[in-house]
Design a protein around this motif. Structure first.
Motif, PDB file in Angstrom:
ATOM      1  N   VAL A 288      -6.995   6.211  -6.577  1.00 14.27           N
ATOM      2  CA  VAL A 288      -7.114   5.742  -5.197  1.00 14.27           C
ATOM      3  C   VAL A 288      -7.798   4.375  -5.140  1.00 14.27           C
ATOM      4  O   VAL A 288      -7.407   3.494  -4.387  1.00 14.27           O
ATOM      5  CB  VAL A 288      -7.905   6.768  -4.358  1.00 14.27           C
TER       6      VAL A 288
ATOM      7  N   VAL B  31      -0.574   5.582  -7.559  1.00 14.46           N
ATOM      8  CA  VAL B  31      -1.877   6.204  -7.389  1.00 14.46           C
ATOM      9  C   VAL B  31      -2.102   7.349  -8.378  1.00 14.46           C
ATOM     10  O   VAL B  31      -3.220   7.638  -8.770  1.00 14.46           O
ATOM     11  CB  VAL B  31      -2.007   6.699  -5.927  1.00 14.46           C
TER      12      VAL B  31
ATOM     13  N   LYS C  55       0.835  -1.200   0.000  1.00 17.44           N
ATOM     14  CA  LYS C  55       0.000   0.000   0.000  1.00 17.44           C
ATOM     15  C   LYS C  55       0.872   1.253   0.000  1.00 17.44           C
ATOM     16  O   LYS C  55       0.583   2.235  -0.696  1.00 17.44           O
ATOM     17  CB  LYS C  55      -0.888  -0.024   1.247  1.00 17.44           C
ATOM     18  N   ARG C  56       1.964   1.180   0.751  1.00 13.81           N
ATOM     19  CA  ARG C  56       2.873   2.324   0.824  1.00 13.81           C
ATOM     20  C   ARG C  56       3.517   2.575  -0.555  1.00 13.81           C
ATOM     21  O   ARG C  56       3.667   3.718  -0.994  1.00 13.81           O
ATOM     22  CB  ARG C  56       3.940   2.021   1.872  1.00 13.81           C
ATOM     23  N   VAL C  57       3.887   1.503  -1.221  1.00 12.00           N
ATOM     24  CA  VAL C  57       4.466   1.661  -2.558  1.00 12.00           C
ATOM     25  C   VAL C  57       3.415   2.250  -3.501  1.00 12.00           C
ATOM     26  O   VAL C  57       3.692   3.189  -4.246  1.00 12.00           O
ATOM     27  CB  VAL C  57       4.958   0.297  -3.112  1.00 12.00           C
TER      28      VAL C  57
ATOM     29  N   PHE D 129       0.771   4.082  -2.943  1.00 13.30           N
ATOM     30  CA  PHE D 129       0.407   5.490  -2.746  1.00 13.30           C
ATOM     31  C   PHE D 129       1.584   6.435  -2.942  1.00 13.30           C
ATOM     32  O   PHE D 129       1.417   7.642  -2.942  1.00 13.30           O
ATOM     33  CB  PHE D 129      -0.266   5.687  -1.388  1.00 13.30           C
ATOM     34  N   THR D 130       2.783   5.900  -3.124  1.00 14.69           N
ATOM     35  CA  THR D 130       3.893   6.769  -3.518  1.00 14.69           C
ATOM     36  C   THR D 130       4.005   6.837  -5.032  1.00 14.69           C
ATOM     37  O   THR D 130       4.228   7.898  -5.601  1.00 14.69           O
ATOM     38  CB  THR D 130       5.230   6.253  -2.952  1.00 14.69           C
ATOM     39  N   LYS D 131       3.862   5.688  -5.702  1.00 16.51           N
ATOM     40  CA  LYS D 131       4.214   5.627  -7.118  1.00 16.51           C
ATOM     41  C   LYS D 131       3.024   5.472  -8.069  1.00 16.51           C
ATOM     42  O   LYS D 131       3.052   6.014  -9.165  1.00 16.51           O
ATOM     43  CB  LYS D 131       5.155   4.431  -7.361  1.00 16.51           C
TER      44      LYS D 131
END
Lengths: 345, 590
Positions: free
Chosen positions: B70, B65, B57-59, B61-63
């Motif tokens: 979303v 999205v 999820k972290r990846v 929303f950094t790259k």
């Protein structure tokens, strides 16, 4: 000692096989990638490994009684280094630079073979042997050289004299000197004193420390801090503006500067020079936010006279974006690359 | 290896049993015999761990999205200015797979093995020809697997990667199949098969994607176009290895989910598929010797040479493409990007490269420009602006998400203008010290203008003077009289345009308005292209970088004389060294 040398030889041979394999496409040429930014260190390390490997190899061969003469060692290493520069380094470096490195390494090889009188004599012995031609083999060699050398040199000069259409080398001013102030949408901004109005904490105060603490992490992937997601609905201040800046970036800028801000966007392949790579420590990491504001607002057409060759398709973004949007995009670019903008103090 | 195969065989029998049992319920699962040739039954992969999903999820929303959105519905902020659009993950529809048409792709969060993990390879190599970049070298292998764990569990909403009730895996055994030799016979059979299997209905008679270019839509109703077989580096499934016939075989066998490209697994044998793949592969652009073009690993497109050489010919310059002079003339790949500097911007340029050759004689220089354009576009009636007008009000399109007028949704509804090509060269380029060139778009100012020669599909050939990006052109009537359109033909999705112009001389031409072409000099040259069906007009166009026209000089005599002189010199030098050594030795022994 023996174990150490064997280890060196092992590393060297493994490295050489890998290098050869990659050059001739036996193993994928991407097996060991040169990573942008770390490339010089990587190259130094690799060459170090090979030197170690060669030293080990020569030690072992000597121990086995089939040592290679110093003469061939010197020439071999020099040739290896030239080939290494030509085929390993990507993007390729121009011939003039390779020639410079080649000369330096030649001097180094000479220093090595002439470190003492004995070594030097050993080194030049094969040359003298051929000149004296005491044995049949050497006689043969001498005649071969006599014929081959003029042909080779004549051939090279013919090649050099054939008219060629090689791309002229272009120098480029990377960061032209900025003006003292710039006028965007009717308002004058003094570059020394202007600030990014969106570099603020959730309370809305200008806060360099807070924003620097919330940029993405350095290291592979450059991922966001675990609790600093700009897409969190509750995010306020800096992170909210980062998201808005990102939206503008991905509607306008990524076509050239790329999804990862590395200058490899959809249209980038068509342009020369290629678009700026923001993840490179030599671009926005070296500059103040106001410098970026000036470059973004005025684009390629606003480059000063010394900013040649003007072959830039960078739009003057004041034609497309508002001042607020420009500041937000800049905010996003620093967030996404994990760099701090330079400041005046 | 042996162990693995037996294990797989075990799974296969187990799967076959399961199928027999399942058949009792009258389920739709195909029986083992129904597996198309070259495929075998596979198993669903185990689900990824919760930690992997959370890290992914972290990846995401950094790259990711920014384009995929979303909710993973392909509606991120970047989506509306992209064509093809970013993928909508919600339905679990993925393009490049080893699995049968309609099935979910291979994905195992613990096994990033080549050929066994479709989604991982898509993220690693990107989808050439679209905005999806290769993430190798940017995200670690672990990060790529993490983000896919997140996408396949949280964003694929209508299907379940682990649901044995609803999902099957029929896997193409690509690793075990050997490509057929690309013999003349195989390629010929392939060329017959593409007609028989109706490939040409969409991909066109020459495979330039011009068959049914304007009626195709994807599962979501967005316009898409058939692939141009001559640009294999733009194949989505080319995996950064465009001339590899296996990639074509795979796409042809599995189809492309979500698009009109079906799987041909059921109505072709493996042997036939190799023939077709060999034929399609043989069409991709190659160099004069028939070797694959060198591909730049940084861009995954052919490497660019910025010099366009022009060869000298005696007498008239031939107009026949089959003429030896044209066949021998070096052909240059000129990359084209969208003009996104000034409004109206062209985010989705459809012309992404052109091919240029050139010849000259003592009077004229001729450019032969060829480019693939799926549609021949000629404007109906008179255009509402003069040919010299630059600031034309054509729509750049409103980019708001979900709105009717977004670019991707409205690909087909443009008014049709003229296809066109223009060659821009610098006037007075000798007065600009290298490497300074005129301002890129339509020249610097009155003092350093550019010479623009523009051909349009309505048959017109004009000469203009450009003095700035927002300045209307000035027509150069005197010069137009000296130019000649030697050829302008659209055939099976490709334009062939040949333009002849004077090399320039002080008597007939104006030094302040026209480019003078000099032998052996680098003359800054830019190309512009318009696709009329894309609504291209005015500044809405495709642009190249600065190239150089270089008229190859005839080889001077010195080239033959000096090397001989040098070789003789070397012989003399050798003699001198040998004599010296001999004398020295003599001196020593004496």
């Amino acid at each position: 000692m023996k174990a150490l040398m064997s280890l060196g030889a092992l590393i060297g041979v493994a490295g050489l096989l890998l290098l050869g394999g990659m050059t001739f496409d036996i193993v994928p040429s991407t097996t060991i990638r040169l990573v942008e930014g770390y490339m010089p260190m990587q190259l130094l390390f690799e060459v170090g490994c090979y030197v170690m490997g060669f030293a080990g190899l020569s030690y072992i061969l000597n121990a086995m009684g089939i040592g290679i003469p110093r003469f061939w060692q010197g020439i071999g290493f020099w040739a290896f280094f030239l080939l290494y520069l030509k085929y390993r380094v990507y993007p390729p470096i121009p011939f003039s630079v390779r020639a410079m490195y080649g000369t330096v390494s030649l001097v180094a090889v000479f220093m090595w073979v002439s470190a003492n009188e004995e070594d030097w004599n050993k080194f030049k012995q094969p040359i003298m042997n051929v000149l004296d031609a005491q044995t049949g083999m050497n006689k043969l060699l001498r005649y071969a050289y006599l014929v081959i050398l003029p042909i080779l040199i004549g051939g090279f000069s013919y090649n050099a004299m054939m008219p060629k259409s090689e791309e002229p080398i272009e120098l480029r001013t990377v960061h032209p000197a900025p003006p003292a102030s710039t006028k965007v949408h009717g308002k004058t901004y003094t570059l020394q004193t202007s600030q990014n109005p969106y570099r603020v904490n959730p309370e809305g105060k200008y806060d360099q420390e807070y924003t620097n603490a919330n940029i993405v992490e350095q290291g592979m992937g450059r991922l966001m801090k675990p609790n600093a997601n700009p897409w969190d609905e509750n995010s306020q201040g800096y992170l909210k503006y980062v998201r808005e800046g990102g939206e503008i970036f991905f509607q306008n800028c990524h076509f050239c500067h790329g999804d990862n801000l590395n200058g490899r966007g959809l249209h980038a392949f068509a342009f020369n020079p290629i678009p700026a790579n923001f993840t490179d420590p030599g671009t926005i990491a070296q500059l103040q936010e106001t410098f970026i504001f000036w470059r973004v607002s005025k684009g390629g057409i606003g480059l000063p006279n010394e900013g040649f060759p003007w072959a830039s398709v960078m739009p003057p973004w004041e034609q497309h974006l508002t001042v607020d949007e420009i500041w937000k995009v800049i905010l996003f670019e620093y967030w996404h690359t994990g760099y701090y903008p330079r400041t005046w103090d | 290896m042996m162990e693995r195969t037996t294990q797989k065989a075990g799974f296969l029998t187990a799967a076959a049993f399961g199928v027999l049992l399942g058949a009792g319920f009258g389920s739709m699962v195909a029986s083992a015999q129904d597996v198309p040739e070259g495929f075998k039954k596979g198993d669903l992969a185990p689900p990824p761990s919760a930690e992997m999903i959370e890290a992914g999820k972290r990846v995401y929303f950094t790259k990711c999205v920014w384009c995929h959105g979303v909710d993973g519905a392909g509606e991120g902020p970047g989506a509306d200015r992209l064509w093809p659009r970013p993928r909508n993950f919600n339905q679990g529809t993925f393009k490049i797979r080893h699995t049968a048409s309609g099935e979910l792709p291979l994905f195992d969060a613990k096994k990033p093995t080549e050929g066994q993990n479709d989604l991982f390879e898509t993220v690693t190599h990107g989808l050439p020809g679209s905005a999806m970049p290769p993430w190798e070298g940017i995200l670690t292998e672990e990060q790529r697997l993490q983000v896919l764990s997140f996408v396949t569990t949280e964003l694929v909403k209508d299907r379940q990667f682990t649901d044995k009730e609803t999902e099957t895996q029929t896997v193409l055994k690509l690793g075990e199949l050997q490509p057929k030799q690309a013999t003349e016979e195989s390629i010929k059979r392939g060329s017959e098969l593409v007609v028989e299997k109706k490939c040409v209905e969409c991909h066109g008679m020459e495979g330039r994607g011009d068959g049914n270019a304007f009626n195709l839509k994807d599962d979501w109703g967005f316009s898409i176009q058939p692939a141009d077989w001559h640009k294999c580096w733009n194949f989505r499934g080319s995996r950064q290895d465009p001339y590899n016939v296996r990639n074509i075989f795979r796409t042809f066998s599995t189809g492309i989910n979500g698009t009109p490209m079906p799987s041909f697994a059921d109505n072709t044998s493996v042997d036939e598929r190799w023939d077709i793949a060999n034929f399609v592969n043989s069409l991709c652009e190659r160099d004069a010797l028939g070797n694959p073009l060198p591909i730049d690993p940084l861009t995954d497109k052919p490497k660019i040479n910025f010099v366009i050489p022009s060869d000298p010919v005696e007498g008239e310059i031939p107009t026949d493409l089959e003429n030896e002079a044209w066949q021998k003339a070096p052909k240059r790949y000129v990359a084209m990007g969208g003009q996104i500097t000034h409004k109206p911007r062209n985010f989705v340029n459809r012309i992404d490269d052109i091919w240029v050759r050139s010849l000259y004689n003592d009077q004229h220089i001729v450019y032969l420009v060829e480019w693939d354009d799926r549609t021949k576009s000629v404007a109906e009636g008179k255009l509402p602006w003069a040919p010299t007008e630059v600031n034309i009000d054509v729509k750049e399109q409103d980019p708001k998400t979900g709105e009717e007028g977004s670019i991707a949704a409205h690909q087909n509804n443009y008014t049709v203008y003229n296809d066109a090509i223009a060659i821009q060269t610098a006037v007075k380029w000798k007065e600009l010290p290298a490497p300074i060139k005129p301002r890129y778009l339509f020249g610097t100012n009155e003092q350093f203008p550019v010479d623009i020669v523009k051909w349009e599909a309505d048959g017109s050939l004009h000469a203009f003077l450009g003095t700035g990006w927002d300045q209307d052109f000035q027509q150069r009537y005197d010069y137009e009289e000296n130019m000649k359109l030697l050829k302008a033909e659209w055939k099976n999705g490709r334009w062939y345009v040949m333009i002849q112009r004077p090399v320039g001389n002080k008597e007939d031409q104006d030094y302040d308005e026209d480019t003078f072409f000099e032998v052996g000099q680098y003359i800054p040259t830019v190309f512009f292209a318009w696709d009329g069906h894309n609504g291209d007009a005015g500044r809405k166009m495709a642009v190249s970088a600065f190239y150089y026209t270089f008229m190859n000089p005839p080889i001077p005599q010195e080239t033959y004389i000096y090397p001989v002189v040098i070789a003789v010199g070397v012989v003399l030098l050798e003699g001198w060294v040998l004599t010296r050594r001999a004398n020295k030795k003599k001196g020593k022994t004496l």
